[in-house]
Design a protein around this motif. Structure first.
Motif, PDB file in Angstrom:
ATOM      1  N   ARG A   1     -18.763   9.748  -0.452  1.00  0.00           N
ATOM      2  CA  ARG A   1     -17.245   9.687   0.201  1.00  0.00           C
ATOM      3  C   ARG A   1     -17.680   9.858   1.869  1.00  0.00           C
ATOM      4  O   ARG A   1     -17.922   9.059   3.052  1.00  0.00           O
ATOM      5  CB  ARG A   1     -16.029   9.446  -0.484  1.00  0.00           C
ATOM      6  CG  ARG A   1     -15.286   8.825   0.978  1.00  0.00           C
ATOM      7  CD  ARG A   1     -14.338   9.444  -0.204  1.00  0.00           C
ATOM      8  NE  ARG A   1     -13.857  10.396  -0.172  1.00  0.00           N
ATOM      9  CZ  ARG A   1     -13.332  11.330  -0.641  1.00  0.00           C
ATOM     10  NH1 ARG A   1     -13.567  11.604  -1.676  1.00  0.00           N
ATOM     11  NH2 ARG A   1     -12.951  12.896   0.097  1.00  0.00           N
TER      12      ARG A   1
ATOM     13  N   ILE B   1     -18.573   7.099   5.156  1.00  0.00           N
ATOM     14  CA  ILE B   1     -17.541   6.650   5.115  1.00  0.00           C
ATOM     15  C   ILE B   1     -17.841   7.158   7.395  1.00  0.00           C
ATOM     16  O   ILE B   1     -17.416   6.207   8.057  1.00  0.00           O
ATOM     17  CB  ILE B   1     -16.512   7.165   4.785  1.00  0.00           C
ATOM     18  CG1 ILE B   1     -15.874   7.191   4.416  1.00  0.00           C
ATOM     19  CG2 ILE B   1     -15.107   7.418   6.190  1.00  0.00           C
ATOM     20  CD1 ILE B   1     -14.445   7.487   3.706  1.00  0.00           C
TER      21      ILE B   1
ATOM     22  N   LEU C   1     -18.647   1.065  -0.083  1.00  0.00           N
ATOM     23  CA  LEU C   1     -17.062   1.572  -0.310  1.00  0.00           C
ATOM     24  C   LEU C   1     -16.522   1.313  -1.396  1.00  0.00           C
ATOM     25  O   LEU C   1     -15.685   1.106  -1.461  1.00  0.00           O
ATOM     26  CB  LEU C   1     -17.055   0.247   1.696  1.00  0.00           C
ATOM     27  CG  LEU C   1     -16.978   1.847   2.668  1.00  0.00           C
ATOM     28  CD1 LEU C   1     -17.068   0.289   3.346  1.00  0.00           C
ATOM     29  CD2 LEU C   1     -16.995   2.909   2.525  1.00  0.00           C
TER      30      LEU C   1
ATOM     31  N   LEU D   1     -17.357   3.275  -3.734  1.00  0.00           N
ATOM     32  CA  LEU D   1     -16.356   4.320  -3.704  1.00  0.00           C
ATOM     33  C   LEU D   1     -14.451   4.284  -4.248  1.00  0.00           C
ATOM     34  O   LEU D   1     -13.657   5.284  -4.052  1.00  0.00           O
ATOM     35  CB  LEU D   1     -15.754   5.053  -2.193  1.00  0.00           C
ATOM     36  CG  LEU D   1     -18.094   5.483  -1.566  1.00  0.00           C
ATOM     37  CD1 LEU D   1     -18.481   5.740  -0.510  1.00  0.00           C
ATOM     38  CD2 LEU D   1     -18.436   6.998  -2.433  1.00  0.00           C
TER      39      LEU D   1
ATOM     40  N   ILE E   1     -11.040   5.046   2.885  1.00  0.00           N
ATOM     41  CA  ILE E   1     -12.080   3.831   2.543  1.00  0.00           C
ATOM     42  C   ILE E   1     -11.936   2.471   2.912  1.00  0.00           C
ATOM     43  O   ILE E   1     -12.594   2.305   3.182  1.00  0.00           O
ATOM     44  CB  ILE E   1     -12.496   4.310   0.768  1.00  0.00           C
ATOM     45  CG1 ILE E   1     -12.778   5.761   0.638  1.00  0.00           C
ATOM     46  CG2 ILE E   1     -13.779   3.530   0.093  1.00  0.00           C
ATOM     47  CD1 ILE E   1     -12.787   5.523  -1.375  1.00  0.00           C
TER      48      ILE E   1
END
Length: 287
Positions: free
Chosen positions: A201, A205, A249, A252, A266
């Motif tokens: 993650r 990001i 994404l 996630l 997110i």
């Protein structure tokens, strides 16, 4: 010295735990600890070397990612290999010590499959014939559970598992110790997967943020018709990469549905990504 004292037949767990605490306290703890432990593991005194290997394994259980990253470097792995290699100390190291070193390295290939250097070091030992076959890791032999567990450990949040582990560890029956070992292993795997999810993650990001920033700058120059052909190619490459980041994404987000704060982070990254991809299509594709 106290934790690896060869005059003591049994492990001094109090000193070993103090050693682990010092490793966790000192900023250079893992690096300094491994230098000291390498020296002790290479000791001509069998008991001192075996005690040092127990300290090493306890540190792996207690001292977290900083320690794990140091054991996964060739700088330390080479010190262990010297104990096995006939070119170095392998000719006079006892069979018991050599077996334990092999067992330790092999166990790391199982627990840290992502560490390429550990895998490479072990495969090299096999290719050179120093290790003939994989050792069978004993299921009924476990180290004492770590005292200072990481925050948010499964044992901290799951009271039922914590009580079960405490009960199994107090037992003197081998089958209970084996069950405790299985429980610890399953929890470690669970926590490693959680850690891997967090790492994925954070990295994704971060990549989204950097790519969006870079694309914004290039798109601004594109509007002004100040973009070189090389930069246009870079912009196109970034666009393709950002498109591939979108499904990452979404994955996630599906993993983080139970955590509102993480999910919001997110979704915010996804909004940035959607915006910059839309701008690219509007500005570049149109022209």
């Amino acid at each position: 010295d106290k934790a690896t004292d060869p005059s003591i037949p049994e492990e001094n767990w109090e000193c070993i735990q103090q050693f682990c605490d010092q490793v966790n306290t000192d900023t250079e703890g893992p690096l300094l600890a491994l230098r000291l432990l390498a020296h002790k593991i290479q000791s001509p005194q069998e008991r001192e070397a075996l005690h040092a290997l127990t300290v090493l394994e306890t540190c792996v259980n207690n001292c977290g990612e900083r320690f794990h990253s140091e054991i996964a470097k060739f700088r330390f792995l080479n010190e262990l290999i010297k104990v096995l290699s006939p070119k170095y100390y392998g000719t006079w190291s006892s069979d018991k010590v050599k077996f334990r070193v092999t067992e330790v390295i092999f166990s790391w290939t199982v627990w840290f499959p992502q560490e390429v250097k550990i895998q490479d070091a072990y495969q090299m030992l096999k290719k050179q014939g120093i290790v003939k076959e994989d050792p069978k890791l004993p299921e009924d032999k476990i180290l004492p559970p770590p005292s200072p567990r990481p925050q948010n450990s499964v044992f901290d949040t799951d009271e039922e598992k914590s009580k079960l582990l405490a009960r199994l560890l107090k037992s003197s029956h081998p089958e209970d110790l084996q069950a405790a070992n299985h429980l610890i292993q399953s929890v470690v795997r669970e926590e490693q997967e959680k850690s891997a999810q967090v790492s994925r993650r954070v990295n994704t990001i971060s990549e989204v943020s950097e790519n969006v920033k870079h694309m914004d700058e290039l798109l601004e120059n594109y509007r002004r018709q100040e973009l070189s052909s090389a930069d246009q190619e870079t912009l196109h490459t970034l666009f393709q990469r950002c498109e591939k980041l979108r499904p990452l994404l979404f994955r996630l987000a599906s993993e983080a549905v139970a955590d509102d704060e993480v999910l919001a982070e997110i979704l915010q990254a996804n909004d940035k990504l959607t915006r910059v991809l839309g701008q690219y299509r509007q500005i570049v594709s149109r022209q």
